[in-house]
Every structure is written in C-alpha cells, then in structure tokens.
Design a protein around this motif. Structure first.
Motif, PDB file in Angstrom:
ATOM      1  N   ALA A  53      27.599 -28.141  12.404  1.00 12.74           N
ATOM      2  CA  ALA A  53      27.786 -29.406  13.112  1.00 12.74           C
ATOM      3  C   ALA A  53      27.967 -30.565  12.147  1.00 12.74           C
ATOM      4  CB  ALA A  53      26.593 -29.666  14.038  1.00 12.74           C
ATOM      5  N   SER A  54      27.262 -30.529  11.016  1.00 11.86           N
ATOM      6  CA  SER A  54      27.409 -31.588  10.010  1.00 11.86           C
ATOM      7  C   SER A  54      28.800 -31.558   9.392  1.00 11.86           C
ATOM      8  CB  SER A  54      26.346 -31.421   8.916  1.00 11.86           C
ATOM      9  OG  SER A  54      25.044 -31.549   9.445  1.00 11.86           O
ATOM     10  N   LEU A  55      29.279 -30.369   9.084  1.00 10.03           N
ATOM     11  CA  LEU A  55      30.586 -30.240   8.437  1.00 10.03           C
ATOM     12  C   LEU A  55      31.733 -30.569   9.398  1.00 10.03           C
ATOM     13  CD1 LEU A  55      30.021 -26.919   6.433  1.00 10.03           C
ATOM     14  CD2 LEU A  55      30.164 -29.230   5.489  1.00 10.03           C
ATOM     15  N   LEU A  56      31.575 -30.202  10.661  1.00  6.79           N
ATOM     16  CA  LEU A  56      32.666 -30.337  11.626  1.00  6.79           C
ATOM     17  C   LEU A  56      32.503 -31.517  12.576  1.00  6.79           C
ATOM     18  CD1 LEU A  56      32.964 -26.538  12.551  1.00  6.79           C
ATOM     19  CD2 LEU A  56      34.315 -27.831  10.871  1.00  6.79           C
ATOM     20  N   LYS A  57      31.475 -32.334  12.343  1.00 10.08           N
ATOM     21  CA  LYS A  57      31.180 -33.474  13.209  1.00 10.08           C
ATOM     22  C   LYS A  57      30.948 -33.012  14.653  1.00 10.08           C
ATOM     23  CE  LYS A  57      33.735 -36.872  10.459  1.00 10.08           C
ATOM     24  NZ  LYS A  57      34.748 -37.959  10.476  1.00 10.08           N
ATOM     25  N   GLY A  58      30.224 -31.910  14.763  1.00  9.79           N
ATOM     26  CA  GLY A  58      29.920 -31.365  16.079  1.00  9.79           C
ATOM     27  C   GLY A  58      28.581 -31.839  16.610  1.00  9.79           C
ATOM     28  N   ILE A  59      28.114 -31.189  17.654  1.00  7.94           N
ATOM     29  CA  ILE A  59      26.845 -31.553  18.289  1.00  7.94           C
ATOM     30  C   ILE A  59      25.699 -30.874  17.546  1.00  7.94           C
ATOM     31  CG2 ILE A  59      25.478 -31.420  20.407  1.00  7.94           C
ATOM     32  CD1 ILE A  59      28.113 -31.399  21.955  1.00  7.94           C
ATOM     33  N   GLN A  60      24.740 -31.669  17.103  1.00  3.79           N
ATOM     34  CA  GLN A  60      23.595 -31.141  16.377  1.00  3.79           C
ATOM     35  C   GLN A  60      22.615 -30.454  17.336  1.00  3.79           C
ATOM     36  OE1 GLN A  60      22.788 -31.041  13.137  1.00  3.79           O
ATOM     37  NE2 GLN A  60      24.588 -32.117  12.362  1.00  3.79           N
ATOM     38  N   PRO A  61      21.760 -29.568  16.809  1.00  9.24           N
ATOM     39  CA  PRO A  61      20.719 -28.967  17.651  1.00  9.24           C
ATOM     40  C   PRO A  61      19.843 -30.045  18.276  1.00  9.24           C
ATOM     41  CG  PRO A  61      20.840 -27.854  15.522  1.00  9.24           C
ATOM     42  CD  PRO A  61      21.720 -29.064  15.427  1.00  9.24           C
ATOM     43  N   PRO A  62      19.317 -29.814  19.471  1.00  7.60           N
ATOM     44  CA  PRO A  62      18.424 -30.802  20.098  1.00  7.60           C
ATOM     45  C   PRO A  62      17.237 -31.117  19.196  1.00  7.60           C
ATOM     46  CG  PRO A  62      19.006 -29.051  21.643  1.00  7.60           C
ATOM     47  CD  PRO A  62      19.501 -28.613  20.305  1.00  7.60           C
TER      48      PRO A  62
END
Length: 210
Positions: A53-62
C-alpha cells in the motif's frame, strides 16, 4: 519517503516469514502451536499489505489491525526476553547465518515498533482497542488446550504445551486459570500503554506515510 517506508515494511515481512520458514516450507506442523510463529506470520501478512500500500499509494491496513499486531509482536519480544530461556545456538535453526529465533524474537519486534512510532499516523486508536485487542489471546489458549486433549503427544518434544505458563497438565486448573488472568491483565495494560503512546505522539511525523 513512500518508497523507503514501503521497502522497510517489506523487510519486516521478510524477517517474519524467514523466521517462521520451518512452519511454511518444511511441513513442521507443530511449529504453529507457538505464539511466536502465529504472531510473526500474521504480522508478516499485514506488513506485506502495508508495504504494498505504501509503494502503490493503496489502502493501508485498518489502524485496529495494525495496532493489534504491533502489540502482540512487542509482547512476543518481551516474553522471549523476560520469561523464556535464551535460545541455544547449537540447536536453534539458522538461516542466512542468523538464528531464526533472533528474527522473530528481536528483529521483528524492534522493526515493527519503529514502524509504529515513525511511519504510522497517530491518534487513531480508541481506548477500547485495549480490550478488543485481547480477543486473540483466549482463542490461542483454547487452541493449545483443545489440541493437547486431542493429540497429547503432538508437540515440540512430544509435549503439547509450548510454554510452561500455560501447561495445564503440569499446573492444574487453578494455577492455569491464575496464569491466564494474570497474562490477560498484563496484555491489557500493555495495550493501554500503546494507546497512550499513540495519543502522545504527533498525529503525523515527518516520516509518516498514510
């Protein structure tokens, strides 16, 4: 910075999976009875998610999930340091020239703690997380006890209990119950401490990646 944090989190996952490789690759099923193996494996999966998520600007874990795994990997490190005997280098598995016990008991807890303090957004935890984070512990204890009744000789060294402080056969129900309540309370206090630290830290640090 996002790239650095993503790689850092993938490195944590690498140590989690490397340190538990006996359970993943060698078919040693009784390794999964260890609290250390379970928490490191789940943390590895969460860090894979967080790193991607950090690399791809995705949704982080809750925040609840990541906080829960942060708490339990810190507990893993503290229990190994304060309660368990030191690992014997002559009998402990080595990988990449390093004891796997070092990966799961020292490296993963330290790296995950740094990740929490420097890279996570803060002031997201609710006080009641300290209670709900405890849900894993009774399930783990129940798993150990039920498994021991079904397969009394299935475990490391033919002992179904991986840790002396939850060895029902040796302790008896009274001392076993006292130990469980004591550890659950200690875990609750540590969860509260994690909540307080999360509140004290700035909402975002210069290194925070949301």
């Amino acid at each position: 910075m996002r790239f650095f944090v993503g790689i850092y989190r993938l490195i944590i996952a690498f140590f989690c999976f490397s340190g538990t490789y006996e359970g993943w690759l060698l078919g040693v099923g009784n390794k999964w009875i260890y609290f250390t193996f379970e928490t490191n494996a789940i943390l590895g999966l969460v860090m894979l998610w967080a790193g991607a998520a950090s690399l791809l600007k995705g949704i982080q874990p809750p925040s609840w999930l990541k906080g829960c795994l942060t708490l339990y990997i810190i507990i893993t490190g503290l229990v190994a340091w304060l309660i368990l005997p030191p690992a014997d280098p002559t009998t402990t598995t080595h990988l990449y020239g390093m004891m796997t016990s070092t990966m799961v008991h020292i490296i993963a807890p330290i790296l995950a703690s740094i990740d929490f303090m420097l890279f996570d957004p803060h002031r997201r935890y609710k006080w009641h997380y300290s209670l709900s984070w405890l849900v894993y512990f009774p399930f783990y204890v129940a798993f150990v006890v039920i498994r021991a009744q079904i397969w009394p000789n299935a475990g490391p060294g033919k002992d179904p209990y991986p840790y002396g402080f939850i060895d029902l056969k040796a302790l008896g129900w009274q001392q076993f119950g006292i130990n469980i309540v004591t550890y659950a309370f200690a875990f609750f206090v540590m969860g509260l401490m994690l909540f307080v630290i999360d509140r004290i830290l700035p909402k975002k640090t210069p290194l925070t990646v949301s």
